[in-house]
Design a protein around this motif. Sequence first.
Motif, PDB file in Angstrom:
ATOM      1  N   GLN A  23       0.822  -1.210   0.000  1.00 48.46           N
ATOM      2  CA  GLN A  23       0.000   0.000   0.000  1.00 48.46           C
ATOM      3  C   GLN A  23       0.859   1.265   0.000  1.00 48.46           C
ATOM      4  OE1 GLN A  23      -3.556   0.224  -0.193  1.00 48.46           O
ATOM      5  NE2 GLN A  23      -3.052  -1.857  -0.869  1.00 48.46           N
ATOM      6  N   LYS A  24       0.498   2.213  -0.850  1.00 49.79           N
ATOM      7  CA  LYS A  24       1.179   3.496  -0.919  1.00 49.79           C
ATOM      8  C   LYS A  24       0.439   4.470  -0.014  1.00 49.79           C
ATOM      9  CE  LYS A  24       2.936   2.720  -5.590  1.00 49.79           C
ATOM     10  NZ  LYS A  24       2.935   3.187  -7.011  1.00 49.79           N
ATOM     11  N   TYR A  25       0.907   4.517   1.215  1.00 50.78           N
ATOM     12  CA  TYR A  25       0.242   5.324   2.233  1.00 50.78           C
ATOM     13  C   TYR A  25       1.158   6.461   2.657  1.00 50.78           C
ATOM     14  CZ  TYR A  25      -2.438   6.336   6.476  1.00 50.78           C
ATOM     15  OH  TYR A  25      -3.171   6.943   7.457  1.00 50.78           O
ATOM     16  N   SER A  97      -6.596  -1.803  -4.933  1.00 54.34           N
ATOM     17  CA  SER A  97      -5.429  -1.129  -5.510  1.00 54.34           C
ATOM     18  C   SER A  97      -4.442  -0.793  -4.401  1.00 54.34           C
ATOM     19  CB  SER A  97      -5.854   0.156  -6.230  1.00 54.34           C
ATOM     20  OG  SER A  97      -6.205   1.153  -5.276  1.00 54.34           O
ATOM     21  N   ASP A  98      -3.310  -0.224  -4.780  1.00 54.09           N
ATOM     22  CA  ASP A  98      -2.321   0.164  -3.767  1.00 54.09           C
ATOM     23  C   ASP A  98      -2.683   1.502  -3.119  1.00 54.09           C
ATOM     24  OD1 ASP A  98      -1.775   1.929  -5.802  1.00 54.09           O
ATOM     25  OD2 ASP A  98       0.235   1.177  -6.214  1.00 54.09           O
ATOM     26  N   GLN A  99      -3.820   2.091  -3.510  1.00 51.07           N
ATOM     27  CA  GLN A  99      -4.324   3.321  -2.895  1.00 51.07           C
ATOM     28  C   GLN A  99      -5.477   3.036  -1.931  1.00 51.07           C
ATOM     29  OE1 GLN A  99      -2.954   6.414  -3.481  1.00 51.07           O
ATOM     30  NE2 GLN A  99      -1.412   5.309  -4.668  1.00 51.07           N
ATOM     31  N   ASN A 103      -7.322   5.716   0.762  1.00 45.57           N
ATOM     32  CA  ASN A 103      -8.713   6.116   0.585  1.00 45.57           C
ATOM     33  C   ASN A 103      -9.584   5.740   1.780  1.00 45.57           C
ATOM     34  OD1 ASN A 103      -9.411   7.236  -2.315  1.00 45.57           O
ATOM     35  ND2 ASN A 103      -7.779   5.723  -2.578  1.00 45.57           N
ATOM     36  N   MET A 104      -9.241   4.663   2.459  1.00 47.97           N
ATOM     37  CA  MET A 104      -9.963   4.320   3.688  1.00 47.97           C
ATOM     38  C   MET A 104      -9.641   5.324   4.785  1.00 47.97           C
ATOM     39  SD  MET A 104     -11.974   1.596   3.538  1.00 47.97           S
ATOM     40  CE  MET A 104     -12.114   1.226   5.288  1.00 47.97           C
ATOM     41  N   ALA A 105      -8.357   5.634   4.939  1.00 48.94           N
ATOM     42  CA  ALA A 105      -7.905   6.471   6.056  1.00 48.94           C
ATOM     43  C   ALA A 105      -8.344   7.917   5.927  1.00 48.94           C
ATOM     44  CB  ALA A 105      -6.385   6.398   6.174  1.00 48.94           C
TER      45      ALA A 105
END
Length: 249
Positions: A23-25, A97-99, A103-105
Amino acid sequence: SIVLTDHDSSYHLAKVLPKLLEQKYSADFQVVVVIDRSDSDSEDVLKRHSADKRLYYTMLPDTSRYLSRKKLGITLGMRAAKHDWVLVTDVHSVPSSDQWLENMARHCSEDRNMVLGMSLYDEESPAYFRYEQLRTMLYYLRMAQRGMAFSTNQTVIMLRKSEFFEGNGFRGNLEFTRAEFEFLVNKFAKEDASALAIEPEAWMTAIKPSVKRWRMKQLYAIDAFRGMRRSFKFRMAYHLDLAAMHLYN
């Protein structure tokens, strides 16, 4: 923190874990996995990713024979989480996806104490499974959107670790074998404090369930209604709509 439990599902864990770690966080995050002590296959999967410092895993004690192991696993995962916001999911759902985490946060805020996500069955799942899941999900999302979340049939929610332990976790519904996500929402949701992460970038894909697993999920959910609060409005709307559909046909 992302918490997921695994029970003899090393094949699914091997598919889901890389997707979580990729994940790209924009901030720090961790993945906490709870497995059975005797599950050597799942442990092998975790060891292959042990170099990733964001991964932490622990094991359920063999002595916990009279408690729901899924609920105990979530509780242990919550205790190991180092962040207050905890995203609880399972090994049968894969991020779209890795986003996904980003998007959740983005729905986490001071005036929210819970975020409800979506995990829809994949296209390989039987059409009726997909229809039934979507139809029931819309009832739950409607109640949350109108101010007071009642429950969920999804396997992805975010809540605060501090509130989970202040409210004594799953105490009050330990006699029920499963329905962990349903009880988390029913017990900890507050009025006008639930956010809906329903944009496609925040979706998860639920891996096709076996007929047995799907059937048991329905039975656990039906049984859980006995221990839930605020069930009258949901039951009334659901059964009225169902009756109207049958009368129309």
